[in-house]
Structures are given as structure tokens and as C-alpha cells.
Enzyme design. Structure first.
Site, short mmCIF file in Angstrom:
data_model
loop_
_atom_site.label_atom_id
_atom_site.label_comp_id
_atom_site.label_asym_id
_atom_site.label_seq_id
_atom_site.Cartn_x
_atom_site.Cartn_y
_atom_site.Cartn_z
N ASN A 1 0.69 -1.11 -0.11
CA ASN A 1 0.08 0.01 0.09
C ASN A 1 0.92 1.26 -0.18
OD1 ASN A 1 -1.36 2.37 1.76
ND2 ASN A 1 -3.21 0.94 0.97
N CYS B 1 -5.52 11.01 0.77
CA CYS B 1 -4.43 11.71 1.70
C CYS B 1 -4.71 13.41 1.00
CB CYS B 1 -2.92 11.37 1.16
SG CYS B 1 -2.64 9.76 1.40
N THR C 1 -11.61 4.49 5.26
CA THR C 1 -12.44 4.73 6.45
C THR C 1 -13.38 6.07 6.27
OG1 THR C 1 -10.48 6.23 7.45
CG2 THR C 1 -10.88 3.89 8.24
C1 LIG Z 1 -5.31 1.49 12.66
C2 LIG Z 1 -5.81 1.91 11.05
C3 LIG Z 1 -4.96 2.19 10.11
C4 LIG Z 1 -5.14 2.14 9.16
N1 LIG Z 1 -4.00 2.66 7.98
C5 LIG Z 1 -4.30 2.53 6.71
C6 LIG Z 1 -3.25 2.78 5.78
O1 LIG Z 1 -2.16 3.20 6.20
N2 LIG Z 1 -3.44 2.86 4.52
C7 LIG Z 1 -4.89 2.73 4.06
O2 LIG Z 1 -4.90 2.62 2.75
N3 LIG Z 1 -5.84 2.38 4.84
C8 LIG Z 1 -5.51 2.28 6.12
N4 LIG Z 1 -6.60 2.00 7.09
C9 LIG Z 1 -7.82 1.54 6.56
C10 LIG Z 1 -8.14 0.03 6.21
O3 LIG Z 1 -7.27 -0.49 5.46
C11 LIG Z 1 -9.50 -0.13 5.98
O4 LIG Z 1 -9.73 0.36 4.86
C12 LIG Z 1 -10.43 0.38 6.97
O5 LIG Z 1 -9.90 0.18 8.29
C13 LIG Z 1 -11.85 -0.20 6.63
O6 LIG Z 1 -11.88 -1.81 6.82
P1 LIG Z 1 -12.43 -2.32 8.54
O7 LIG Z 1 -13.83 -2.02 8.90
O8 LIG Z 1 -12.40 -3.99 8.17
O9 LIG Z 1 -11.20 -2.08 9.41
C14 LIG Z 1 -6.24 1.88 8.38
C15 LIG Z 1 -7.31 1.31 9.32
C16 LIG Z 1 -6.98 1.44 10.80
C17 LIG Z 1 -8.17 1.11 11.61
#
Ligand SMILES: Cc1cc2nc3c(=O)[nH]c(=O)nc-3n(C[C@H](O)[C@H](O)[C@H](O)COP(=O)(O)O)c2cc1C
Ligand SMILES: Cc1cc2nc3c(=O)[nH]c(=O)nc-3n(C[C@H](O)[C@H](O)[C@H](O)COP(=O)(O)OP(=O)(O)OC[C@H]3O[C@@H](n4cnc5c(N)ncnc54)[C@H](O)[C@@H]3O)c2cc1C
Ligand SMILES: Cc1cc2nc3c(=O)[nH]c(=O)nc-3n(C[C@H](O)[C@H](O)[C@H](O)COP(=O)(O)OP(=O)(O)OC[C@H]3O[C@@H](n4cnc5c(N)ncnc54)[C@H](O)[C@@H]3O)c2cc1C
Ligand SMILES: Cc1cc2nc3c(=O)[nH]c(=O)nc-3n(C[C@H](O)[C@H](O)[C@H](O)COP(=O)(O)O)c2cc1C
Ligand code: FES
Ligand code: FES
Lengths: 305, 269, 305, 269
Positions: A101, A132, A195
Site C-alpha cells: 500500500n 491523502c 475509512t
Molecule cells: C489503525 C488503522 C490504520 C489504517 N491505516 C491505513 C493505511 O495506512 N492505508 C490505507 O490505505 N488504509 C488504512 N486503514 C484503512 C483500512 O485499511 C480499511 O480500509 C478500513 O479500516 C476499513 O476496514 P475495516 O472496517 O475492516 O477496518 C487503516 C485502518 C485502521 C483501523
């Protein structure tokens, strides 16, 4: 019955099953090695990588919310160099596709990170995080403006021959517009959703809980929004999709397949259950056995509306 | 390691403070003082995240009491502060919880022969009992400085005394022990050749850390932070290291680099 | 201590406390009369009213999701005539401001409903729901396009002298743009948020759960998104705001006030606890007593960032 | 009325089916057969919504058994199908639940002297016991037709028989009673001057409703729908009325206009 065929094809990468780990929720892989068999999952997605190491935001960075959590990690990561020297050698020994990523603080950085990653045989593909802020355009987020997103995607496309997944933000009026823009700009697959932007308040202290004020909402709470967006994009765009958002178990994952996803990513669930990704793949397989379904790929987009 | 554990007992030891014993697999006997566990209070999504707790004790109930075979157990001492701990306080014998443990870096007991000064503020006492037990077992001289706002915040002192630990109690309102801050009592005992192990609210830890520096006494602190994963993957639980600046950031994971840190590793201002 | 002052001022309407019932979750008021004292809440907002009676969508119309629920009622309502003859006489006897939530299937209908309501002394104000598809413009939702929203708001403005609240949709890239557009077009106050669009799938039947396929997500799950949007709009727009989304208790409500809302609406909570609105107002008051705060209005926008 | 209620007992009467007794305020004695309650399984947000259940029984435990004062109780009979009912099945004596009751329109018992035909498919039997009790108390002749997929789906037949109700059992697989559909058995008993009260899966109710029409026997059906509020406010639980068309829509709330409807009120195609 034979064991069901769990493999899926994704932009030229063959996955042994549709379950991947979501970026930022699985570290660089090794953190979870004690808790699951890294060779039991379809693919492993790294924490978001940038050109230089990034410190991320001050703390508190996370807070629980009803059925979910907010995070404002601020994309802290070791940077591409340390990734190559410190993290990749371990991952190279694991027989599971590693997808990097990546993100940039500027347009140019996206291109540079992509070209650095392109040279690495241990990296099966890249996932471009466009959620971003575009520093040069006054903080407008690449992922919420179709033209800005296209610029990023085109640039990364020019800098990599590897399969390129673009990860979409849900914080938009029309996710289909963003999906089409990225498809036109050369994406091989789309992953969604990142998110939802949210906020939590500490009433007694009269302050935001997160030092960053706002953060990204993940977990079961967002699953309905994620399913809706996957379904909308699947009907409008021909690319393979990766469904993400609140997936806690095999049934959740299969729902995303029905909606049109070829694979899924497991994020927050790994915090509650570090073996979640492996368990979810097993639960999917068991569902297929119970329902006498020969191949998981037959469920992709099989929703009857 | 992730495992299901059965609640053996759950007792309110002081108003709002509970001591809970849970069954544990044999491997958990290797747990070192200062390490912690992440507990999933309920199978439902409410509360969603695991909750971190230090080990108050780890031990083995011998076969003759456990019914046939030795039974490893873990204990936590917790304070009811929000939704998760409130639900936890309602659990009783036979209920199941899901644990991830042992996690994090333990206290470093230091060389033998030193005097070991344990400093606990309120619920910060929790991980110090297991530490005291190990230090006493090694034959070390151990003193405990326990502080709290009032009498109710002074926990399990008898347990420490039963180990042979010399205890010094202070409360803000003087309802138990000396009236005043635990750091004031501590300072009177500081001298080279001793070693501090502290756990409690951050302002107290800061005071202890700075005091230790002044007196040139090595000091370890056990820190808290909001956690999601507990294994160093989410980067949610970081604290700034001593050299941290905006330009040259240096964040440490409480869950993986800690929760126990040498006090000079962290930024206290 | 004296009892705290719970009154708030909202676009010229004085509310005895900041708690209103959210449109569509409280029927026309009478449904809940058995469960709470209708004169204990700040204001009562009706089910969305249209010019003619509306049937709404086929069933299933609702489904539970993690920490929330989806609804696709389809704005079923008795229509403005029946509202006036059958519902309003009952409400007229209740000493609590009644705010009529209205919508139109076309731009013109918005104007007509507004002018019908303007003539009614029993209606203290109107809340304009702009989260409806604009049939003439090919289904684009008024509430996601600033120009379309302005058209609606201007037209309603021309047709009513009553205080006009405009209710914003969260399904947009930038809620501040929408808020400013509505402010410029003459809104007296803004309420936010309406539901997030989501979807649920019945895995075994391979069908969407809702007959309408997608629905609106409400309940605790959406609270972080709602808080964030209220906070964003409060910093950008001078109008009084009404915070809505996942409010379950007095603390939740006070968080919205800190974020910048002058009042709140309670929706899904009334389904779990039909006396929720009254209880929440009481819990807010108790918080003020416990923390020796003299007036609830002093908390509006009091978040320290 | 909304009130907290204590679980008195919760017994698995057949695999996957539970009969739960809860305390209730005296006012609940006015509940009529066919009305329902909405139960909040847990205080947490998981599950979020209340769950609707018919009244299997309402009664009073006399003072000499209840310990000092008469204790009104309500009973439900429920099938474990999802998260809420699974959690409900784990409740035991002393646990608290939150109830909203009584809700909805009851069965209309009809004039005296008619034969009353009760038709229950699987868990659809639940509200018929309370109805049977009232009809028998009025001196009516009551017959029960109970159908299910197999023996396990035939519930509490002894209770009905104890009331003096004549029962006819049929199962799809013939593991209990006649082999076949409950409607086949019912049809043999249809004749003018009788009255049907039916509850069960919608396809069964449709078959019963159409059969009743053919035989000119008045028929009431108790319907199910996903519900949020239970009081007619959310409009989530509607069903199309007999005259409903796209152009001239006619929706009925199951929670307020029902759950019991005269079969001719609804659209069955
Ligand atoms: C603590 C945390 C850090 C994350 N860091 C990234 C990241 O660095 N790059 C990215 O594309 N998404 C990042 N995400 C988003 C997740 O990859 C994912 O898209 C999002 O959490 C939704 O999925 P979930 O409901 O299963 O957690 C992050 C999510 C969390 C909770
Ligand atoms: C390494 C470590 C060891 C700990 N050991 C103990 C112990 O032995 N005994 C004890 O009583 N408490 C201990 N705590 C604090 C304990 O984790 C919190 O009190 C608990 O998580 C609160 O949960 P809640 O649901 O009751 O509170 P809520 O406020 O409802 O929790 C909301 C969220 O905030 C987090 N949170 C709230 N307070 C804290 C806190 N102080 N530290 C970390 N996260 C917090 C929760 O985990 C949860 O994610 C420890 C914390 C850490 C990090
Ligand atoms: C008026 C009425 C009376 C009922 N009486 C009884 C009874 O006496 N005994 C009994 O066992 N069941 C009865 N039901 C059905 C019962 O409400 C559901 O089985 C129950 O809500 C399922 O909850 P769950 O969490 O286990 O299932 P889940 O599938 O996890 O529930 C998810 C959501 O769907 C709803 N739902 C699922 N199935 C049904 C259904 N069949 N009807 C309505 N909502 C449903 C739930 O309420 C919940 O909101 C009745 C339903 C209605 C409408
Ligand atoms: C069943 C249901 C019906 C609704 N109907 C309307 C409506 O007619 N008009 C409207 O503006 N909002 C409607 N809403 C949205 C609510 O007023 C509110 O904005 C939303 O539910 C978020 O608040 P909550 O999380 O407290 O429920 C409806 C919501 C629900 C759950
Ligand atoms: S809690 Fe996830 S990195 Fe520490
Ligand atoms: S359940 Fe809300 S109207 Fe029937």
C-alpha cells in the site's frame, strides 16, 4: 464432496482465497505471524508506505465508537527504504502475495514510491491510497476529486508494471464517479472502502478525543456503507473489486462477494481477533461446503436484485 | 497467544475495584511481571475493542485444590471506569472471556542486592504485586509506596505485606497512611543503589521520573495508552520517545516497546 | 443550586430544552403520547410531509445492522391534507412547538407544501428534507448538489415566513459546501445529519434484505460521522445547527452541543426506548446539575480544540 | 407500557425452542390473546433493536407460591433463529429484560357457540396457547391444528390437551402425527359456522386464507414483519392491504393495525 475451489483471480494475481489483510491493520505482516498462518490467507497488504519515514500524528490516535473505532494514525510508517531492508526480507520467505500500500505527500512522491516498489520482485502488486490531502492543492484530498485522483493513478501507472489497485475513499458524493475516473486512468482493480471521516468528543474535558480532532471510522458500523458502495461500483465499472469495511466473519465476506467484490480485506477484525483473516477464510470455505458450492468465484456478483 | 478463559472469581476488593481470577493455559506461567493481557469482555460488538490490563498475579492452583490437575491462573485488578470495566465487574464464576496474552515488555528486575522501590498510584498498583512476588522470591529487599486520593484507592496492601514487603501508604486526603503525595514519601527513600518501578497516572509517573533523574536512581515506568491491536500493528498506542521532535519524530509503541520503559527513554515535558 | 436553564433559541423558536424528535421516527406525535410527556421535550418534528399521500416502498423496509439500522420507508406519509385534518388538531393541544418536516417529489411540490404549511398557526416552523431524488433532473438528489439545494431552499423561502430549517444529507464530499449554499439561499437553521446510504444482504437468499435494495443508515453507528459534520459546519457557517445521528443519551446530546449544535434530534433511540427524548432531556439537565453549569446554552460550541 | 422484567425461568422445550417466563406488572393481565411484546435482549447496542414476540401465556402466580404477593407473569415461546434469540436463550432466572407491552390488535374471539379452529405452523403456535386458554375459559369448542417440518417443531401439545383442546398434529416428514401439510388436515374440518385463527409462516397463512375464503369460513391471521418501533411510528412493518396497488397504495402496519388481521384485509397474491 471435494474441497471447494477458493481461488480467485485479481488483476493477474492468483489468490489462494479471497481474504486479504487491510493496510494499516496488519503492520508489516510479522506482527501477526504468531497468531495465524500467513500462508493461509489470499494476500497480505502492508501498512501504507511513503518515500520517507513518516512520524504520524500525536496521540491519542484511536478511540472506540459504537460498533467501530476511529483512528488518526497519520500514516506513520518506516518509509520505503526501511521497508525494503527491514520488512521485505521476512515477507519474501512467506509464500503469499505481498501487496504494498503506498501514498505520497505530493503527486511526485506517489510516482517515486511506485517506481521504487516496481523494482522489487517480492512485491506482487501495489495498492494506491488516494485518501491523502494534496498538500499542493491546499489540502484537497486526492481521493475526493476525480481529476486529482486521475493524475495520481496515471502517474503511478507510468511508474509500475505491477498490478495496480486503487483504494477509494467513501467520503464522496458519488463513489461511482471516482471509480470510473480511476478505471479510465489505468487502475487494474479497485479496493473500497477506506475509512469514513468521523469525530469523538470527551464531554467532561470538552475536547476532541483524538489529538488530530477527526479520524477514520472503521469496523462493523461501516459495513452497510461499504456494501452499498461495492454494489454501486460493481454495476458501473468492469474492474475487479476488493470489498473492505467491517468484515468480521465468513458470512460478512461472502456478502461482499455477492455485491460484486472478487476479494475482501479484513481490517479492524484483526484487532479483536489476531487470527481473524485465517478464520474468515476458513468460515467462507465451510459455508461453501455446507451449501455445496464448488467454487467461491461463482458467488462474485451473484446478488439477485 | 489467544485463548478462552473461565472466570474463577471476581471480587470487589474496594469500592469500584475488582480482583478477578481466570483460568489460563500452562504456557502463561512464563508471563513476566509488567507484561499485560488484552481482554475481550463480550462476544458482541459492544464493546468492540479488547481492553488492556496488567497481570496482578499469575500462579498455579495445585491439583489437590483444582480437582485432579494443576490449574494455571491469571489475575487482574481493575477499576471500573467505563463501559468495558463495568461489564467486566458483572462477570462471575463460570463466565468466559477471550484473552490475548502475555503481551509487551516486562519490568527488568535489575541486579540482585539493590533495594527495589515499587511506586503505585491508585490502580497503578496492579502490576506491582506480581513484580513484588518475583522480587521477593529472588530474595530482594522490596519497599512499596502506594498512593491514592483516599482510603478506597489503596488496594491489596495486606497481600504485599504478606510477601514481606515494607509498605508506605499515602493519600491526598489523609484518610489512610500519610497525608500527601506518594512522591513525597518516595523521595525520602531515594539514594543511589536503589531502583524504582512505577505505575500510575501519567502526572505521577512524570514526577517520579524527574525525581529519579535528580537522584540518579534508575527508574522504570509502566505506561498506559489507548490500544487497538496490542501487538504493534496498528500504531495507535505510541508515546513520544525522549528525542522526539516534530522534525525528527521518535514514537514508541506502548504495547510492544512497552508498557514498561526506562524512564529516560520517554519524553516527559 | 437553582435548576439549570435548559432553554435554547433556534431561529426565533424558544425551546424549553434542546431535545427534539427526529422526523420519521416519532410518527405524528400521538403514537408516543403513552410513553412520554410530549410537553417535556423541546420540539416535535413530524414525519416528512408531501403534497399528496405517499405509499412508500415495498417491504422489507427496515433491517438491523451492527450498531444501527437501515430504513427504506420511502417517505410514506398521509399527505398535507390529512395531516391538517387528522394529525394537527391533536398536536395543537400540546404545548410544544411542532415543526413540520416537508419534501417534494419535484421542485414545485416543495413550494406548494411550504405554502400550505405557512398558513397553519399550529406549525411553529418547517424542516426541509432535501435528501430526495430530483425526478426531473434524472434522480440527482437535491441534497447532494449545491445548486439544486439552493433552488429548493429559495423556493421554500419564498413560500413561508415561518422559521425554516434545512436538513442536510451526509452523503456528500463536502458538507460545508452544502451548508453554505443553503445558508446563502435563506435557511434560518440547519439540521444534520440525515441517514447515510447503506445496504444489507441476505447471504442465504442471495438478495438484498430491503425491497428497495439500499436504505438509510441511522443509530449509534453513525454518531462519529454526524459529530464530525456538525463540527465542520459550525466552524464555517453562522446559522444555528441541530445535531442528529445516533444520540442515545444525555451525554451524546451534550457532545453535539459542544461540537456546535444549538439543539439535537433523537431518532432511532425512540425505537429502543419510546421515552428516549424525555429521558435524554432529563439526563442533560442532570449533567448540568452535577457539573454546576447554569445554562445549557453555554455549552453550545464550547469544544476546545 | 415499558417496564423491566425479571426472567423467572427459561426452558428448552424442544431442540432450539425455548419457553421463557418473566415477571410483569399487574396491568399486563389485561393483555388479550394475539397481542405481542417487544423485548430488548440486552442493554448494549448489540443487538440494537427490540425483538417482537407473541404472548404464549399471561397469568398470575398466587401469593402462596410467589412469596407474599400475587405475581403477574408473561410467557413467550421462541425459536432460536439469529443473534437476538440466541442471546435470549442464554438468559436464566434473575436476569433482567426490558419490555414494551402489550402491543397490537388481538384476535377477535367471535361469537360464542362456533367451533374455533386454531392453526399453527411451527413457532406460529406461540400466540395460540393463550388464545386457546381464553376460548376454553369461555366454554368454546376448540380444535388445534399444529404443523411442522418434523417432530421437533411440534411444541407444547400437552399444554393444549390439558386445556381440553382437541389437537391434530401433522409433520412434513411424518415423524409425528399425520404426514403432510397442516392445511390438508385443516381442510377436512372446514365448514360454515366455524372460525379460523392462524399463525405461522406466510406461505402457510396464504394457503389457509385462500382455503378459508373458498369454504366461506371467517379467518384471522397473525402476521410477522421486521419491526423497529412497535407502535406505528416508523412505518417499517407494513404489509399491503387487499386493495393495494402501485397506484392506489394501501399499506397496513403489522404492529398497530395487526399483527392479527381478518384474512380478507390483506393482499395474498
Ligand atoms: C489503525 C488503522 C490504520 C489504517 N491505516 C491505513 C493505511 O495506512 N492505508 C490505507 O490505505 N488504509 C488504512 N486503514 C484503512 C483500512 O485499511 C480499511 O480500509 C478500513 O479500516 C476499513 O476496514 P475495516 O472496517 O475492516 O477496518 C487503516 C485502518 C485502521 C483501523
Ligand atoms: C498496558 C496497560 C495496562 C493496564 N492495566 C490496568 C490494570 O491492571 N487495571 C486497570 O484497572 N486498568 C488498567 N489499564 C487501563 C484499562 O485498560 C482501562 O481502564 C480500560 O481499558 C477502560 O475500559 P472501559 O471500557 O471501562 O472504559 P472506556 O472509557 O469506556 O473505554 C473506551 C476506550 O478507551 C480505552 N481506555 C480508557 N481508559 C484507558 C486507559 N486508562 N488506558 C488505556 N486505554 C483506555 C479503552 O480500552 C477503550 O478502548 C491498563 C492500560 C494499559 C494500556
Ligand atoms: C408480531 C410478531 C410476533 C412474533 N412472535 C414470535 C413468537 O412468539 N416466537 C418466536 O419465536 N418468534 C416470534 N416472532 C418472530 C421473532 O420476532 C423473530 O424470530 C426474532 O425477532 C428474530 O430475532 P433474532 O435476533 O434471533 O434474528 P435475526 O435474524 O438476527 O434478527 C435480525 C433482525 O430481523 C428481525 N427479524 C428476524 N426474523 C424475524 C421475523 N420472523 N419476524 C420479525 N422480525 C424478524 C429481528 O427482529 C431483527 O430486527 C414474532 C414476530 C412478530 C412480528
Ligand atoms: C424509520 C426512519 C424514518 C425516517 N424518516 C425521515 C423522514 O421522513 N424525513 C427526514 O428528514 N428524515 C427521516 N429519517 C431520518 C431521521 O430523522 C434522522 O435524521 C436519522 O435517523 C439519524 O438520526 P438517528 O441516528 O438518531 O436515528 C428517518 C429515519 C428513520 C430511522
Ligand atoms: S495497540 Fe496497536 S500498535 Fe500498540
Ligand atoms: S414497527 Fe414501527 S410502525 Fe410498525
Amino acid at each position: 464432496m471435494h474441497r471447494p475451489d477458493m481461488t480467485v483471480e485479481l488483476a493477474g494475481i492468483t489468490l489462494r482465497n479471497p481474504v486479504m489483510t487491510a493496510s494499516g491493520t496488519f503492520g508489516y505482516g510479522a506482527e501477526f505471524a504468531e497468531h495465524l498462518d500467513l500462508e493461509s490467507i489470499g494476500a497480505l497488504i502492508t501498512k501504507g508506505l511513503s518515500l520517507r519515514p513518516k512520524a504520524g500524528n500525536p496521540t491519542p490516535r484511536i478511540v472506540e465508537t459504537p460498533g467501530g473505532m476511529l483512528n488518526a494514525i497519520g500514516l506513520q510508517n518506516v518509509g520505503i527504504d526501511a521497508f525494503i531492508t527491514e520488512k521485505l526480507p521476512y515477507l519474501a520467505k512467506v509464500n503469499t502475495p505481498v501487496i504494498a500500500n503506498l501514498y505520497g505527500n505530493t503527486l511526485e512522491e506517489y510516482g517515486e514510491v511506485a517506481s521504487r516498489l516496481d523494482a522489487l520482485p517480492g512485491v506482487a502488486g501495489v495498492e494506491v491510497n488516494i485518501s491523502c490531502p494534496n498538500v499542493k492543492q491546499g489540502g484537497i484530498v486526492f481521493g475526493t476529486d476525480p481529476a486529482a485522483a486521475q493524475e495520481v493513478v496515471r502517474l503511478v501507472r507510468r511508474n509500475t508494471k505491477k498490478p495496480m489497485i486503487v483504494k477509494l475513499s467513501p467520503n464522496v458524493t458519488d463513489v461511482v464517479v471516482m471509480a470510473k475516473a480511476c478505471a479510465d486512468a489505468g487502475a487494474d482493480a479497485l479496493s473500497l472502502i477506506n475509512t469514513l471521516t468521523g469525530m469523538a468528543i470527551d464531554l467532561d474535558r470538552r475536547r476532541p478525543v483524538l489529538a488530530n480532532v477527526t479520524g477514520g471510522l472503521s469496523g462493523p458500523a461501516i459495513k452497510p456503507v461499504a456494501l452499498r458502495m461495492v454494489w454501486q461500483v460493481a454495476r458501473a465499472v468492469k474492474l475487479p473489486l476488493i470489498g473492505i469495511g467491517g468484515i468480521m466473519n465468513g458470512r460478512d465476506a461472502l456478502e461482499f462477494l455477492l455485491a460484486g467484490a472478487s476479494a475482501v480485506q479484513v481490517g479492524t477484525a484483526s484487532f479483536l481477533d489476531p487470527g481473524a483473516a485465517q478464520r474468515i477464510a476458513a468460515e467462507m470455505e465451510q459455508y461453501l461446503v455446507d451449501h455445496k458450492i464448488a467454487a467461491v468465484a461463482s458467488l462474485i456478483g451473484a446478488l439477485e436484485v | 497467544m489467544q485463548f478462552k478463559s473461565m472466570v474463577v472469581s471476581n471480587v470487589e476488593v474496594s469500592p469500584g475495584y475488582f480482583r478477578m481470577r481466570m483460568t489460563a493455559p500452562k504456557e502463561l506461567e512464563k508471563t513476566l511481571p509488567g507484561q499485560f493481557l488484552m481482554l475481550k469482555v463480550s462476544e458482541s460488538i459492544d464493546p468492540l475493542l479488547r481492553r488492556p490490563f496488567g497481570f496482578f498475579d499469575v500462579g498455579v492452583l495445585p491439583a489437590e485444590y483444582a480437582g485432579g490437575a494443576d490449574q494455571t491462573y491469571a489475575e487482574i485488578l481493575f477499576k471500573v471506569v467505563g463501559k468495558g470495566t463495568k461489564m467486566l465487574s458483572t462477570l462471575h464464576h463460570g463466565d468466559l472471556v477471550d484473552l490475548l496474552a502475555p503481551l509487551g515488555k516486562p519490568f527488568n528486575p535489575g541486579p540482585g542486592g539493590e533495594e527495589k522501590l515499587l511506586v503505585g498510584g491508585g490502580i497503578g498498583l496492579a502490576p506491582l504485586y506480581y513484580l513484588a512476588k518475583e522480587l521477593v522470591a529472588k530474595g530482594e529487599k522490596v519497599r512499596l509506596f502506594a498512593g491514592g486520593r483516599n482510603r478506597d484507592d489503596i488496594l491489596c496492601i495486606t497481600e504485599f505485606e504478606r510477601l514481606g514487603v515494607e509498605t508506605y501508604v499515602s493519600t491526598d486526603d489523609g484518610t489512610l497512611g500519610e497525608s500527601g503525595l506518594v512522591t513525597e514519601v518516595l523521595e525520602r527513600h531515594l539514594a543511589p543503589g536503589k531502583r524504582i518501578f512505577a505505575c500510575g497516572p501519567t502526572p505521577m509517573l512524570r514526577a517520579v521520573a524527574l525525581m529519579a533523574e535528580r537522584h540518579q536512581v534508575p527508574c522504570q515506568v509502566s505506561m498506559e495508552a489507548y490500544m487497538a491491536c496490542g501487538v504493534g500493528a496498528c500504531l495507535g498506542c505510541v508515546l513520544p520517545g525522549a528525542a522526539h521532535t516534530e522534525e525528527t519524530p521518535d514514537y514508541r509503541c506502548v504495547c510492544k516497546d512497552g508498557p514498561v520503559f526506562d524512564s529516560f527513554e520517554l519524553k516527559w515535558s
